[in-house]
Design a protein around this motif. Sequence first.
Motif, PDB file in Angstrom:
ATOM      1  N   SER A 134       0.831  -1.214   0.000  1.00 20.35           N
ATOM      2  CA  SER A 134       0.000   0.000   0.000  1.00 20.35           C
ATOM      3  C   SER A 134       0.857   1.252   0.000  1.00 20.35           C
ATOM      4  CB  SER A 134      -0.905   0.006   1.237  1.00 20.35           C
ATOM      5  OG  SER A 134      -1.746   1.129   1.214  1.00 20.35           O
ATOM      6  N   ARG A 135       0.427   2.248  -0.780  1.00 20.55           N
ATOM      7  CA  ARG A 135       1.008   3.594  -0.684  1.00 20.55           C
ATOM      8  C   ARG A 135       0.158   4.429   0.264  1.00 20.55           C
ATOM      9  NH1 ARG A 135       0.756   3.197  -6.081  1.00 20.55           N
ATOM     10  NH2 ARG A 135       2.767   2.632  -6.991  1.00 20.55           N
ATOM     11  N   SER A 136      -1.170   4.302   0.110  1.00 19.48           N
ATOM     12  CA  SER A 136      -2.107   5.162   0.858  1.00 19.48           C
ATOM     13  C   SER A 136      -2.193   4.774   2.335  1.00 19.48           C
ATOM     14  CB  SER A 136      -3.498   5.049   0.237  1.00 19.48           C
ATOM     15  OG  SER A 136      -4.042   3.754   0.499  1.00 19.48           O
ATOM     16  N   LEU A 137      -1.885   3.544   2.655  1.00 19.88           N
ATOM     17  CA  LEU A 137      -2.078   2.960   3.991  1.00 19.88           C
ATOM     18  C   LEU A 137      -3.547   3.040   4.428  1.00 19.88           C
ATOM     19  CD1 LEU A 137       1.205   3.949   5.906  1.00 19.88           C
ATOM     20  CD2 LEU A 137       0.685   1.875   4.616  1.00 19.88           C
ATOM     21  N   ASP A 138      -4.418   3.118   3.450  1.00 24.73           N
ATOM     22  CA  ASP A 138      -5.860   3.107   3.714  1.00 24.73           C
ATOM     23  C   ASP A 138      -6.319   1.642   3.699  1.00 24.73           C
ATOM     24  OD1 ASP A 138      -8.589   3.328   3.726  1.00 24.73           O
ATOM     25  OD2 ASP A 138      -8.736   4.207   1.709  1.00 24.73           O
ATOM     26  N   PHE A 194     -11.200  -3.140 -18.218  1.00 24.69           N
ATOM     27  CA  PHE A 194     -10.665  -4.412 -17.704  1.00 24.69           C
ATOM     28  C   PHE A 194      -9.251  -4.257 -17.181  1.00 24.69           C
ATOM     29  CE2 PHE A 194      -9.192  -4.212 -22.061  1.00 24.69           C
ATOM     30  CZ  PHE A 194      -7.935  -4.764 -22.025  1.00 24.69           C
ATOM     31  N   SER A 195      -8.800  -5.242 -16.410  1.00 25.61           N
ATOM     32  CA  SER A 195      -7.379  -5.351 -16.064  1.00 25.61           C
ATOM     33  C   SER A 195      -6.806  -6.552 -16.784  1.00 25.61           C
ATOM     34  CB  SER A 195      -7.179  -5.591 -14.561  1.00 25.61           C
ATOM     35  OG  SER A 195      -7.634  -4.504 -13.818  1.00 25.61           O
ATOM     36  N   SER A 196      -5.526  -6.430 -17.125  1.00 25.11           N
ATOM     37  CA  SER A 196      -4.786  -7.589 -17.640  1.00 25.11           C
ATOM     38  C   SER A 196      -3.707  -7.914 -16.609  1.00 25.11           C
ATOM     39  CB  SER A 196      -4.160  -7.267 -18.998  1.00 25.11           C
ATOM     40  OG  SER A 196      -3.029  -6.454 -18.804  1.00 25.11           O
TER      41      SER A 196
HETATM   42  N1  LIG Z   1      -7.937 -13.224 -12.688  1.00 23.41           N
HETATM   43  C1  LIG Z   1      -6.989 -13.251 -11.754  1.00 23.41           C
HETATM   44  O1  LIG Z   1      -6.257 -14.239 -11.642  1.00 23.41           O
HETATM   45  C2  LIG Z   1      -6.788 -12.079 -10.822  1.00 23.41           C
HETATM   46  C3  LIG Z   1      -5.735 -12.102  -9.912  1.00 23.41           C
HETATM   47  C4  LIG Z   1      -5.540 -11.001  -9.089  1.00 23.41           C
HETATM   48  C5  LIG Z   1      -6.389  -9.901  -9.169  1.00 23.41           C
HETATM   49  N2  LIG Z   1      -7.424  -9.938 -10.067  1.00 23.41           N
HETATM   50  C6  LIG Z   1      -8.343  -8.783 -10.191  1.00 23.41           C
HETATM   51  O2  LIG Z   1      -7.596  -7.674 -10.662  1.00 23.41           O
HETATM   52  C7  LIG Z   1      -8.166  -6.473 -10.145  1.00 23.41           C
HETATM   53  C8  LIG Z   1      -7.070  -5.612  -9.532  1.00 23.41           C
HETATM   54  O3  LIG Z   1      -6.495  -6.291  -8.400  1.00 23.41           O
HETATM   55  P1  LIG Z   1      -5.733  -5.480  -7.267  1.00 23.41           P
HETATM   56  O4  LIG Z   1      -6.624  -4.441  -6.730  1.00 23.41           O
HETATM   57  O5  LIG Z   1      -5.107  -6.454  -6.350  1.00 23.41           O
HETATM   58  O6  LIG Z   1      -4.659  -4.765  -8.179  1.00 23.41           O
HETATM   59  P2  LIG Z   1      -3.286  -4.061  -8.141  1.00 23.41           P
HETATM   60  O7  LIG Z   1      -3.388  -3.115  -9.264  1.00 23.41           O
HETATM   61  O8  LIG Z   1      -2.157  -4.995  -8.210  1.00 23.41           O
HETATM   62  O9  LIG Z   1      -3.214  -3.348  -6.709  1.00 23.41           O
HETATM   63  C9  LIG Z   1      -3.466  -2.005  -6.563  1.00 23.41           C
HETATM   64  C10 LIG Z   1      -3.201  -1.529  -5.135  1.00 23.41           C
HETATM   65  O10 LIG Z   1      -2.032  -2.148  -4.566  1.00 23.41           O
HETATM   66  C11 LIG Z   1      -1.224  -1.176  -3.898  1.00 23.41           C
HETATM   67  N3  LIG Z   1       0.049  -1.092  -4.633  1.00 23.41           N
HETATM   68  C12 LIG Z   1       0.328  -1.554  -5.861  1.00 23.41           C
HETATM   69  N4  LIG Z   1       1.599  -1.294  -6.204  1.00 23.41           N
HETATM   70  C13 LIG Z   1       2.142  -0.632  -5.149  1.00 23.41           C
HETATM   71  C14 LIG Z   1       3.409  -0.072  -4.897  1.00 23.41           C
HETATM   72  N5  LIG Z   1       4.387  -0.103  -5.799  1.00 23.41           N
HETATM   73  N6  LIG Z   1       3.609   0.533  -3.710  1.00 23.41           N
HETATM   74  C15 LIG Z   1       2.639   0.599  -2.781  1.00 23.41           C
HETATM   75  N7  LIG Z   1       1.395   0.093  -2.977  1.00 23.41           N
HETATM   76  C16 LIG Z   1       1.154  -0.511  -4.149  1.00 23.41           C
HETATM   77  C17 LIG Z   1      -1.970   0.148  -3.957  1.00 23.41           C
HETATM   78  O11 LIG Z   1      -2.640   0.322  -2.722  1.00 23.41           O
HETATM   79  P3  LIG Z   1      -3.051   1.793  -2.154  1.00 23.41           P
HETATM   80  O12 LIG Z   1      -4.145   2.257  -3.039  1.00 23.41           O
HETATM   81  O13 LIG Z   1      -3.489   1.553  -0.746  1.00 23.41           O
HETATM   82  O14 LIG Z   1      -1.846   2.673  -2.220  1.00 23.41           O
HETATM   83  C18 LIG Z   1      -2.966  -0.060  -5.127  1.00 23.41           C
HETATM   84  O15 LIG Z   1      -4.211   0.573  -4.957  1.00 23.41           O
HETATM   85  C19 LIG Z   1      -9.247  -6.890  -9.137  1.00 23.41           C
HETATM   86  O16 LIG Z   1     -10.495  -6.771  -9.739  1.00 23.41           O
HETATM   87  C20 LIG Z   1      -8.943  -8.360  -8.863  1.00 23.41           C
HETATM   88  O17 LIG Z   1     -10.107  -9.105  -8.576  1.00 23.41           O
HETATM   89  C21 LIG Z   1      -7.627 -10.996 -10.899  1.00 23.41           C
END
Ligand SMILES: NC(=O)c1ccc[n+]([C@@H]2O[C@H](COP(=O)([O-])OP(=O)(O)OC[C@H]3O[C@@H](n4cnc5c(N)ncnc54)[C@H](OP(=O)(O)O)[C@@H]3O)[C@@H](O)[C@H]2O)c1
Length: 275
Positions: free
Chosen positions: A131-135, A231-233
């Motif tokens: 987390s960056r936000s620590l929220d 979407f996310s990839s």
């Molecule tokens: N199909 C699959 O296999 C699969 C697998 C995993 C996830 N997903 C889906 O993908 C979507 C996104 O997943 P996700 O929310 O886990 O995505 P993510 O984009 O990897 O994570 C985003 C969050 O992680 C924190 N973060 C990421 N990089 C950081 C860094 N360098 N430093 C500090 N904090 C960092 C941040 O938190 P803060 O905002 O608190 O700063 C950010 O909001 C979801 O809908 C999930 O269900 C699918």
Amino acid sequence: MTVLRLYPPPQRKMPLHGLYLALRLHRRSQAGGLLIYANYIASLDGRISLPDAHGEQGVPATLANKRDWRLYQELAAQSDIMLTSARYFRQLARGKAQDLLPVGREKEYADLAAWRLDEGLQAQPDVAILSRSLDIPQAALEAVGDRKVLVLTGRDADVRDIERLTLPGVRVLQNEQFELDGAGIRSMLAAEGYRSAYMIAGPEVHRTLLCGGLDLLFLTQRHRLLGGNDFSSIMQGQLESSVDMELQSLYLDEQALLHERGGQCFACYAVMPGV
Ligand SMILES: NC(=O)c1ccc[n+]([C@@H]2O[C@H](COP(=O)([O-])OP(=O)(O)OC[C@H]3O[C@@H](n4cnc5c(N)ncnc54)[C@H](OP(=O)(O)O)[C@@H]3O)[C@@H](O)[C@H]2O)c1
């Protein structure tokens, strides 16, 4: 339930159960080192996440399936710690996320829970949250109150935010760099004594880890096109340079071909060091 091994040769039918457990990922790191692996299920057009009927992003129901979930659980079973994102914890607190973190407590995964104990691992892997936000809502943290929770963040995190998160069983670790990076995450977790870490977050955490913080990528590719623009990839945002991946194994899920349309492949790639 079998799968057909396509790579490495020769082709061979193998049971799905035990396919990834046989990798013994928890024993593969060098002394003092840490093996970090990630896992995704994606559609053929690269979607890992799409909005549901309420606009909530998540793994599309048309993608998820029990055979892939078995392998997800086998990978979880081999981990000392699971790496996830604060965004996932915020979704969990709103009741909008699947509970991914425990090694399955259902009867069909009882063999994995027993396997962990036989291997001398704790009943459940610990949890690391980027987390960056620590929220990070306290209610969601309480859901994993039965294990150690580490919150990983950058060097410039706000002291008051850190204090707010320092709850029983929760520790905030700050990277030496301003931003979290893969090498920093690896060294913080290795210093805590972890030997295997399973990353289950989305594309931003994946990009963060790629620089020195990821060894293996497990990718299930479901043979289905989903479309959709929001979407996310598995990878989004800028990479400093392209990253080469070396195929380790590829299985065709024949059972999926028999009972469902299309089928899926299970691949594993090793992240190759930059040149
Ligand atoms: N199909 C699959 O296999 C699969 C697998 C995993 C996830 N997903 C889906 O993908 C979507 C996104 O997943 P996700 O929310 O886990 O995505 P993510 O984009 O990897 O994570 C985003 C969050 O992680 C924190 N973060 C990421 N990089 C950081 C860094 N360098 N430093 C500090 N904090 C960092 C941040 O938190 P803060 O905002 O608190 O700063 C950010 O909001 C979801 O809908 C999930 O269900 C699918």
